[in-house]
Motif scaffolding. Structure first.
Motif, short mmCIF file in Angstrom:
data_model
loop_
_atom_site.label_atom_id
_atom_site.label_comp_id
_atom_site.label_asym_id
_atom_site.label_seq_id
_atom_site.Cartn_x
_atom_site.Cartn_y
_atom_site.Cartn_z
N GLU A 298 73.39 -46.18 4.12
CA GLU A 298 71.92 -46.25 4.26
C GLU A 298 71.48 -47.63 4.72
OE1 GLU A 298 69.21 -44.10 3.32
OE2 GLU A 298 70.63 -42.46 3.41
N LEU B 167 83.02 -39.17 5.52
CA LEU B 167 82.20 -37.96 5.36
C LEU B 167 80.76 -38.32 5.02
CD1 LEU B 167 84.65 -35.64 3.35
CD2 LEU B 167 83.95 -35.41 5.75
N PHE B 168 80.57 -39.33 4.19
CA PHE B 168 79.20 -39.77 3.90
C PHE B 168 78.49 -40.22 5.17
CE2 PHE B 168 80.12 -40.21 -0.76
CZ PHE B 168 78.99 -39.53 -1.22
N GLN C 24 78.94 -39.13 8.05
CA GLN C 24 78.66 -37.98 8.90
C GLN C 24 77.47 -37.15 8.41
OE1 GLN C 24 82.41 -35.92 8.97
NE2 GLN C 24 83.37 -37.41 10.33
N THR C 25 77.01 -37.47 7.21
CA THR C 25 75.85 -36.73 6.72
C THR C 25 74.54 -37.20 7.35
OG1 THR C 25 75.47 -38.25 4.87
CG2 THR C 25 76.96 -36.38 4.47
N ILE C 26 74.60 -38.29 8.09
CA ILE C 26 73.37 -38.79 8.71
C ILE C 26 72.99 -37.87 9.87
CG2 ILE C 26 72.37 -40.72 10.00
CD1 ILE C 26 74.15 -42.58 8.37
N GLN C 27 71.74 -37.39 9.78
CA GLN C 27 71.26 -36.44 10.78
C GLN C 27 70.80 -37.19 12.02
OE1 GLN C 27 70.97 -33.02 9.92
NE2 GLN C 27 72.02 -33.55 8.01
N ALA C 28 71.04 -36.56 13.15
CA ALA C 28 70.54 -37.12 14.42
C ALA C 28 69.55 -36.14 15.01
CB ALA C 28 71.71 -37.36 15.38
N PRO C 29 68.37 -36.61 15.39
CA PRO C 29 67.39 -35.68 15.98
C PRO C 29 67.87 -35.13 17.31
CG PRO C 29 66.63 -37.94 16.19
CD PRO C 29 67.87 -37.99 15.34
#
Lengths: 259, 161
Positions: A17, A44-45, A47-52
């Protein structure tokens, strides 16, 4: 606080974050060196970040935009304001030119009401033309005070003099109007009188009483008197005038008693 | 904010608000309506709203409209979630992006919202708290739970594959 296998997730999340304090960067790297199996979990953490998705677009932007030029802003605000103001002005004009008060409405109705004159009204001409106001005035007073289902004559008799420009009428106008109204709207209590064919009367002083307006007993007396009077063919009889006066007095008394 | 600045906001933020709403409710027509309503409200208040705060104002308005929409369609959404949950196992995943998209739909509504605001718009925890009427600690907790769920979901799918 030391990073352990029990609390490492919070540090991993703060790291991805961007909220991990710099003082924890070295300890985190040391922890990963000591626990290489958790490095994959850190990936893996991440990869949880979303991309618009840039392909998703709002298709109706033009409908959201508003005019910025003066002309369109004029159309948007000023014209409706002028229309509203014009409507208010028209409304005020209409209100000012429309009679709403009782006096105004009475004035208009009075002007529109045809004037009832002895010539136009179906009344007894002798009753209307009697110079003796003692006959007509009590009739007006009694008719005005007597509770009658027909109220307009009472109101009109009182309100007519209030008008600014009353029409010229005879002095005994109220009585004439009242009688005219009674003729137009006959009292249901009055018993219909059978039509008689009296003999032509040439004498000017002979009273022709409005028989249909009188009580039956009065009518009966009048009929009797009329027959007696007509039987007297002698026009030179000096008692004829006395008979006529006596007849009028008798009628007056009977009317006052019956009313 | 002037009308010109308002129109600039339309150009800058309409797509972003729409993506955020569509990702949450998955209904393009209703997402359109929510975005339109948010901009109409912004226009009504455009003289009072500072242009620097316009983006947050739009997201806040759209978020609350979306919450109202979700409450109205709660039963339908729950039914859809069950179907999607069953479909997750049956889906042949071709990429991490699709896996993540499906996992995001499985998140509770508030966790999905805070994650999207964080990832799509880069809002700070404080800004997310302002938009969602939460406090910063709640935002941090929700993000923690959402990241953990997504990480586990991705890890489990990767393990299955």
């Amino acid at each position: 606080m030391k990073i352990t296998r029990e609390n490492y997730e919070a540090y991993f999340i703060d790291f991805i974050e961007g909220n991990l304090s710099e003082k924890y960067l070295v300890p985190l790297e040391a922890f990963l060196e000591a626990n290489p199996d958790l490095r994959e979990e850190l990936n893996l953490f991440e990869q949880t970040i979303q991309a618009p998705d840039p392909h998703i677009r709002y298709a109706h932007k033009s409908s959201l935009k508003k005019p910025t030029t003066g002309f369109f802003r004029l159309n948007t605000y000023v014209i409706p304001a002028f229309a509203a103001a014009a409507a208010i002005v028209v409304g005020i004009i209409l209100i000012n030119n429309f009679p709403f008060t009782e006096a105004e409405q009475d004035h208009i109705s009075y002007q529109n009401t045809p004037v009832i004159t002895p010539e136009t009204a179906d009344i007894n001409p002798v009753e209307a033309a009697l110079p003796d106001t003692a006959v007509s005035e009590p009739v007006a007073e009694i008719n005005a005070e007597k509770p009658s289902p027909v109220s307009p004559p009472k109101v009109r008799a009182k309100k007519a003099p209030k008008t600014e420009d009353p029409p010229v009428q005879p002095q005994n106008e109220p009585a004439v109007n009242l009688i005219a109204e009674k003729v137009e709207q006959p009292d249901p209590e009055v018993q219909p009188v059978p039509e008689t064919q009296p003999e032509p009367i040439t004498h000017k002083e002979e009273p022709a009483v409005a028989e249909e307006k009188l009580e039956p007993v009065v009518v009966t007396v009048i009929m009797d008197a009329r027959s007696n009077f007509s039987n007297d063919k002698d026009s030179s009889n000096p008692r004829k005038g006395l008979k006529l006066k006596g007849l009028i007095a008798q009628v007056k008394n009977l009317r006052s008693i019956s009313l | 904010m002037t009308p010109k600045e308002y129109n600039q906001c339309v150009d800058l933020y309409a797509d972003r608000v729409y993506r955020f709403i569509l990702k949450n409710i998955k209904d393009p027509n209703d997402a359109n309506d929510i975005v339109q309503n948010a901009f109409e409200i912004l226009w009504k208040k455009h003289k009072e709203v500072n242009v620097e705060k316009a983006r947050q104002y739009l997201f806040t308005t759209a978020y609350h409209n979306m919450i109202d929409w979700i409450r109205k369609h709660k039963r339908i959404e729950n039914h859809a979630e069950i179907e999607e949950s069953a479909a997750v196992v049956e889906t042949e995943y071709t990429g991490l992006k699709e896996i993540l998209a499906k996992a995001l739909e499985l998140l509770p509504e508030v966790q999905r919202t805070v994650v999207l605001l964080r990832d799509y718009e880069g809002y700070s925890y404080k800004e997310i708290a302002n938009i969602t009427s939460l406090n910063e600690s709640q935002v941090k907790v929700y993000i923690y739970r959402a990241r953990t769920f997504l990480k586990n979901h991705i890890g489990n799918i990767a393990y299955v594959l």
